[in-house]
Design a protein around this motif. Structure first.
Motif: not given
Length: 258
Positions: A66-74
């Protein structure tokens, strides 16, 4: 999962992905235990949280799956702010960064309205304040808005160049100068990213490939594995119980053309 064209917050199964090359800035945090992170050219590290720059090949795994992940479009953040964000995250003690991401998960999970979270609100929950938005030449801003709003549409460079009253070569040069990535690379990432919008649906893979702009299932599978390190079927099988809250696109700001 909170899914929007500028930000994604995911908490759930990680699976056992191979190497991946995301077009987004990635912030990872373990939900429990530790993660094994391997960035191309660097030794494998055992971490509680980590930041990975856009378009960087890496792999991440966890015995807890399991993981928590944040994606930010550069391209949605000022260049200096993006570099500062990455540097600050990398310098933050792992336990603190992981705690911040886990706290954000709880805040998002208990928020009554999750379909209307703006990028500024998203940033404030995780980083304490909105990240400064990059401004674009209006000709490029229009193309980016179209990519973000309808990433599955076939969008030829020739069409975009004509709409901007530019030659194809000039358009491609201007696009990369404004976004720091080639038109073809960003279009491929936005298309693959669009898969997340359907990840918890029971859907025919061949039909989905065509619907989101791939010429056939082979190209679809290859692209998804390159960006996510997983086959499309593995993503869908691990997302059946995933709740997805979708947010609409916010138009990008622009500056006068040079």
């Amino acid at each position: 999962m909170l899914y929007g064209p500028d930000r994604v917050f995911y908490a759930g199964l990680l699976g056992r992905p191979r190497k991946r090359t995301s077009g987004a800035l990635m912030l990872y945090a373990s939900m429990d235990g530790m993660l094994e992170l391997t960035v191309e050219g660097e030794p494998t590290r055992t971490v509680e949280a980590a930041v990975v720059m856009p378009n960087t090949m890496h792999s991440v795994s966890s015995d807890r799956l399991s993981v928590a992940c944040v994606l930010i479009e550069p391209e949605t953040i000022e260049r200096a702010a993006l570099a500062q964000l990455a540097a600050t995250a990398a310098a933050t003690p792992e336990a603190e960064l992981a705690g911040r991401i886990r706290t954000a998960y709880r805040a998002f999970r208990h928020r009554p309205a999750r379909h209307d979270i703006t990028p500024a609100e998203f940033d404030t929950v995780i980083f304490g304040a909105p990240l400064p938005q990059r401004r674009f030449d209006p000709r490029i801003a229009r193309v980016l808005d179209e990519m973000r709003a309808q990433p599955g549409n076939v969008l030829p460079a020739s069409h975009c160049a004509a709409a901007a009253n530019l030659s194809v070569s000039r358009f491609l040069h201007l696009f990369k100068a404004e976004t720091d990535v080639s038109f073809r690379a960003l279009r491929a990432w936005k298309r693959a990213r669009h898969l997340l919008n359907f990840a918890n649906e029971a859907i025919n893979m061949a039909h989905l490939a065509l619907d989101i702009g791939y010429p056939d299932s082979t190209h679809f599978s290859h692209s998804i594995r390159r960006f996510y390190g997983l086959k499309p079927r593995a993503i869908f099988s691990g997302s059946r119980e995933l709740d997805i809250f979708r947010n609409a696109a916010v138009p990008l700001e622009h500056h006068p053309p040079a």
